[in-house]
Design a protein around this motif. Sequence first.
Motif, PDB file in Angstrom:
ATOM      1  N   GLU A   1     -21.305 -26.808 -28.135  1.00  0.00           N
ATOM      2  CA  GLU A   1     -21.977 -28.007 -28.758  1.00  0.00           C
ATOM      3  C   GLU A   1     -23.279 -28.275 -27.914  1.00  0.00           C
ATOM      4  O   GLU A   1     -24.423 -28.334 -28.403  1.00  0.00           O
ATOM      5  CB  GLU A   1     -21.293 -29.124 -29.199  1.00  0.00           C
ATOM      6  CG  GLU A   1     -21.824 -30.334 -29.847  1.00  0.00           C
ATOM      7  CD  GLU A   1     -20.940 -31.409 -30.320  1.00  0.00           C
ATOM      8  OE1 GLU A   1     -21.414 -32.688 -30.351  1.00  0.00           O
ATOM      9  OE2 GLU A   1     -19.770 -31.347 -30.342  1.00  0.00           O
ATOM     10  N   LEU A   2     -22.770 -28.361 -26.707  1.00  0.00           N
ATOM     11  CA  LEU A   2     -23.995 -28.797 -25.687  1.00  0.00           C
ATOM     12  C   LEU A   2     -24.904 -27.985 -25.547  1.00  0.00           C
ATOM     13  O   LEU A   2     -26.084 -28.056 -25.319  1.00  0.00           O
ATOM     14  CB  LEU A   2     -23.219 -29.178 -24.338  1.00  0.00           C
ATOM     15  CG  LEU A   2     -22.580 -30.640 -24.177  1.00  0.00           C
ATOM     16  CD1 LEU A   2     -21.583 -30.714 -23.146  1.00  0.00           C
ATOM     17  CD2 LEU A   2     -23.195 -31.810 -24.339  1.00  0.00           C
ATOM     18  N   GLU A   3     -24.399 -26.594 -25.557  1.00  0.00           N
ATOM     19  CA  GLU A   3     -25.276 -25.490 -25.307  1.00  0.00           C
ATOM     20  C   GLU A   3     -26.460 -25.406 -26.461  1.00  0.00           C
ATOM     21  O   GLU A   3     -27.462 -25.148 -26.430  1.00  0.00           O
ATOM     22  CB  GLU A   3     -24.522 -24.111 -25.385  1.00  0.00           C
ATOM     23  CG  GLU A   3     -23.844 -23.872 -23.921  1.00  0.00           C
ATOM     24  CD  GLU A   3     -23.006 -22.756 -23.991  1.00  0.00           C
ATOM     25  OE1 GLU A   3     -22.713 -22.231 -24.954  1.00  0.00           O
ATOM     26  OE2 GLU A   3     -22.814 -22.211 -22.625  1.00  0.00           O
ATOM     27  N   GLU A   4     -25.961 -25.513 -27.802  1.00  0.00           N
ATOM     28  CA  GLU A   4     -26.831 -25.416 -29.040  1.00  0.00           C
ATOM     29  C   GLU A   4     -27.760 -26.805 -28.985  1.00  0.00           C
ATOM     30  O   GLU A   4     -29.014 -26.720 -29.245  1.00  0.00           O
ATOM     31  CB  GLU A   4     -25.910 -25.666 -30.226  1.00  0.00           C
ATOM     32  CG  GLU A   4     -25.189 -24.701 -30.518  1.00  0.00           C
ATOM     33  CD  GLU A   4     -24.041 -24.650 -31.494  1.00  0.00           C
ATOM     34  OE1 GLU A   4     -24.055 -25.916 -32.092  1.00  0.00           O
ATOM     35  OE2 GLU A   4     -23.514 -23.811 -32.057  1.00  0.00           O
ATOM     36  N   LYS A   5     -27.442 -27.984 -28.479  1.00  0.00           N
ATOM     37  CA  LYS A   5     -28.219 -29.151 -28.144  1.00  0.00           C
ATOM     38  C   LYS A   5     -29.186 -28.830 -27.284  1.00  0.00           C
ATOM     39  O   LYS A   5     -30.673 -29.119 -27.450  1.00  0.00           O
ATOM     40  CB  LYS A   5     -27.517 -30.412 -27.733  1.00  0.00           C
ATOM     41  CG  LYS A   5     -26.702 -30.948 -28.974  1.00  0.00           C
ATOM     42  CD  LYS A   5     -26.034 -32.287 -28.699  1.00  0.00           C
ATOM     43  CE  LYS A   5     -25.236 -32.910 -29.792  1.00  0.00           C
ATOM     44  NZ  LYS A   5     -24.592 -33.976 -29.440  1.00  0.00           N
ATOM     45  N   LEU A   6     -29.023 -28.159 -25.947  1.00  0.00           N
ATOM     46  CA  LEU A   6     -29.959 -27.858 -25.069  1.00  0.00           C
ATOM     47  C   LEU A   6     -30.758 -26.840 -25.637  1.00  0.00           C
ATOM     48  O   LEU A   6     -32.073 -27.020 -25.193  1.00  0.00           O
ATOM     49  CB  LEU A   6     -29.072 -27.201 -23.861  1.00  0.00           C
ATOM     50  CG  LEU A   6     -29.894 -26.916 -22.695  1.00  0.00           C
ATOM     51  CD1 LEU A   6     -30.682 -28.342 -22.034  1.00  0.00           C
ATOM     52  CD2 LEU A   6     -29.084 -26.339 -21.482  1.00  0.00           C
ATOM     53  N   ASP A   7     -30.501 -25.630 -26.430  1.00  0.00           N
ATOM     54  CA  ASP A   7     -31.400 -24.835 -26.829  1.00  0.00           C
ATOM     55  C   ASP A   7     -32.305 -25.517 -27.790  1.00  0.00           C
ATOM     56  O   ASP A   7     -33.573 -25.219 -27.757  1.00  0.00           O
ATOM     57  CB  ASP A   7     -30.490 -23.767 -27.812  1.00  0.00           C
ATOM     58  CG  ASP A   7     -29.956 -22.587 -26.660  1.00  0.00           C
ATOM     59  OD1 ASP A   7     -30.385 -22.858 -25.665  1.00  0.00           O
ATOM     60  OD2 ASP A   7     -28.991 -21.974 -27.170  1.00  0.00           O
ATOM     61  N   GLU A   8     -31.918 -26.338 -28.454  1.00  0.00           N
ATOM     62  CA  GLU A   8     -33.006 -27.269 -29.701  1.00  0.00           C
ATOM     63  C   GLU A   8     -33.587 -27.963 -28.846  1.00  0.00           C
ATOM     64  O   GLU A   8     -34.892 -27.737 -29.039  1.00  0.00           O
ATOM     65  CB  GLU A   8     -32.070 -28.298 -30.404  1.00  0.00           C
ATOM     66  CG  GLU A   8     -31.112 -27.519 -31.473  1.00  0.00           C
ATOM     67  CD  GLU A   8     -30.125 -28.310 -32.163  1.00  0.00           C
ATOM     68  OE1 GLU A   8     -30.475 -29.504 -32.010  1.00  0.00           O
ATOM     69  OE2 GLU A   8     -29.416 -27.961 -33.028  1.00  0.00           O
ATOM     70  N   LYS A   9     -33.297 -28.697 -27.612  1.00  0.00           N
ATOM     71  CA  LYS A   9     -34.301 -29.363 -26.826  1.00  0.00           C
ATOM     72  C   LYS A   9     -35.177 -28.682 -26.274  1.00  0.00           C
ATOM     73  O   LYS A   9     -36.573 -28.869 -26.144  1.00  0.00           O
ATOM     74  CB  LYS A   9     -33.674 -30.172 -25.784  1.00  0.00           C
ATOM     75  CG  LYS A   9     -32.935 -31.473 -26.379  1.00  0.00           C
ATOM     76  CD  LYS A   9     -33.124 -32.580 -25.284  1.00  0.00           C
ATOM     77  CE  LYS A   9     -32.549 -33.741 -25.735  1.00  0.00           C
ATOM     78  NZ  LYS A   9     -33.434 -34.855 -25.927  1.00  0.00           N
TER      79      LYS A   9
ATOM     80  N   GLN B   1     -37.949 -27.290 -28.544  1.00  0.00           N
ATOM     81  CA  GLN B   1     -38.730 -28.142 -29.389  1.00  0.00           C
ATOM     82  C   GLN B   1     -40.217 -28.060 -28.855  1.00  0.00           C
ATOM     83  O   GLN B   1     -40.428 -27.929 -27.756  1.00  0.00           O
ATOM     84  CB  GLN B   1     -38.206 -29.573 -29.310  1.00  0.00           C
ATOM     85  CG  GLN B   1     -37.227 -29.930 -30.008  1.00  0.00           C
ATOM     86  CD  GLN B   1     -36.831 -31.447 -29.891  1.00  0.00           C
ATOM     87  OE1 GLN B   1     -37.364 -32.115 -29.036  1.00  0.00           O
ATOM     88  NE2 GLN B   1     -35.681 -31.831 -30.620  1.00  0.00           N
TER      89      GLN B   1
END
Length: 104
Positions: free
Chosen positions: A91-99, A102
Amino acid sequence: MSDYLKKGFLLGLGAAVSGKEKLSLKLKELVDKNELTQEQAKTVMQNFVDKGAMKKDEWNSKNYEQMSKMAKDNGIATKEDINELRARLTELEEKLDEKLNQPN
């Protein structure tokens, strides 16, 4: 599984096998004496086997609970703990990838 638990399990298994063999001989004897029908003997044996399976499941459940408690008491991560951490990490990796992906 600890050596102590393994020996206890094998002892119980040996007793169950021995008990099943003795029960089988006794049932055959009762059928030969016409004190039980073949069908009744099969039912008794099946009940014995079913009860053994139920006890095995119960023992496995208690063993699992005990091992989980020991792991927790000693600060050892369980499979569930590791899976939870993997899910959080994903979940954290996915959030980091999104950030990172962007546009600024």
